[in-house]
Design an enzyme around this catalytic site. Sequence first.
Site, mmCIF file in Angstrom:
data_model
loop_
_atom_site.group_PDB
_atom_site.id
_atom_site.type_symbol
_atom_site.label_atom_id
_atom_site.label_comp_id
_atom_site.label_asym_id
_atom_site.label_seq_id
_atom_site.Cartn_x
_atom_site.Cartn_y
_atom_site.Cartn_z
ATOM 1 N N HIS A 161 1.619 5.360 -1.638
ATOM 2 C CA HIS A 161 1.282 6.556 -2.406
ATOM 3 C C HIS A 161 2.573 7.166 -2.946
ATOM 4 C CE1 HIS A 161 -2.936 6.787 -1.007
ATOM 5 N NE2 HIS A 161 -2.445 6.241 0.099
ATOM 6 N N HIS B 202 -10.536 0.835 1.418
ATOM 7 C CA HIS B 202 -10.347 1.793 2.504
ATOM 8 C C HIS B 202 -11.557 1.599 3.414
ATOM 9 C CE1 HIS B 202 -8.991 5.765 4.226
ATOM 10 N NE2 HIS B 202 -10.189 5.615 4.769
ATOM 11 N N LYS C 242 -9.082 -0.553 -6.272
ATOM 12 C CA LYS C 242 -9.176 0.113 -4.981
ATOM 13 C C LYS C 242 -10.550 0.744 -4.779
ATOM 14 C CE LYS C 242 -7.932 1.875 -1.039
ATOM 15 N NZ LYS C 242 -6.676 2.558 -0.732
ATOM 16 N N HIS D 216 -4.693 -0.871 5.640
ATOM 17 C CA HIS D 216 -4.346 -0.089 6.838
ATOM 18 C C HIS D 216 -5.363 -0.301 7.957
ATOM 19 C CE1 HIS D 216 -7.184 2.543 4.862
ATOM 20 N NE2 HIS D 216 -6.302 3.144 4.095
ATOM 21 N N ASP E 175 1.330 2.530 3.589
ATOM 22 C CA ASP E 175 0.487 3.705 3.372
ATOM 23 C C ASP E 175 1.309 4.981 3.479
ATOM 24 O OD1 ASP E 175 -1.800 5.154 2.794
ATOM 25 O OD2 ASP E 175 -2.563 5.127 4.849
ATOM 26 N N HIS F 180 0.870 -1.182 0.000
ATOM 27 C CA HIS F 180 0.000 0.000 0.000
ATOM 28 C C HIS F 180 0.904 1.228 0.000
ATOM 29 C CE1 HIS F 180 -3.844 2.154 1.522
ATOM 30 N NE2 HIS F 180 -2.981 3.068 1.119
#
Length: 349
Positions: free
Chosen positions: A15, A136, A99, A174, A247, A13
């Site tokens: 970004h 999420h 996602k 997460h 994350d 995960h």
Amino acid sequence: MNQLTITKPDDWHLHLRDGAMLAGVLPHTSAHFSRAIIMPNLVPPVVTTAQAEVYRQRIMASLPKGHDFTPLMTLYLTEATDAGDVEAGFRDGLVKAVKLYPAGATTNSHAGVRDIDKVTPVLERMAEIGLPLCVHGEVTNPEIDIFDREAVFIETVLDPLRRRIPGLRVVMEHVTTRNGVDYVRAQERDMAATITVHHLMINRNAILAGGIRPHYYCLPVAKREEHRLALRAAATSGDQRFFLGTDSAPHTDPLKESACGCAGIFTAPNAVSCLAHVFEEEDALDRLEAFASLNGPAFYRLPPNEGRITLKRQDAPVAFPDKIDTGEGSVTVFDPMVPLHWSVTPDIS
């Protein structure tokens, strides 16, 4: 134990953003990780296979020379997502997951799903072909307390969804609560969860006690200490259903340190050292490789990496930068509030 060599880890995960930010943060992941599931919440989001391929090319163009790193691409699920395009991307080997962002749940999620029934055909197709759904896991109803949003999501969205489409392979990303850990443990198949480094190290006091500290603010927000301890127990258990997803989410300092600061913690530079610290504290260094390097590939049906990294415990704390400079501005690195003594040397055979 003062030295440990493990299979090179993956980040399930991550970004990376885009443009100058991408170029600035990517080297801090590719230095220690072999692969990463790349989040698609750009502006505009990555919603089609063609867009995912172009984004992958931008990532590879930003990769430092000598770094061996593979971005694993995902698609941003919307109520207009085409099931045929999703399957084509999967069959081509490009798309590794889709996602699900509940609309308004986190950064750049305004294009996310408002009515889960409207994406049922896509989810059913994903179940047929074995493509994982990364979720999420929070509801966005303003009547629900922010610290309860994960538990309510499990009860009202995730569990009904799994009962309706039992073959759908789901990663609850997460995870932050004992509720989430217990739910994943209760599932016999097709269910996993990622756990971040920062949720293993901080509870909500880090954000709020003694003043508001924006660089510890993320979504899902850190919870009570009892939940942090449950996450630690899950991560260090060796249970294949739990694996690392940092994350790591960079924002420039002005965007974090504002009247309405962005959610996200940038952990890429010290993630592996933090992880070794946690597993040492839990007397579980022998299970670090499973969490960081083996359980994730097993769920995603990929082989473990061939490369290795060596972690060495040194007497003096390892020095990490407080900030990194990017073309978009400075980004603050996660401060675990404890000295870290594990250094990382990649690609040791």
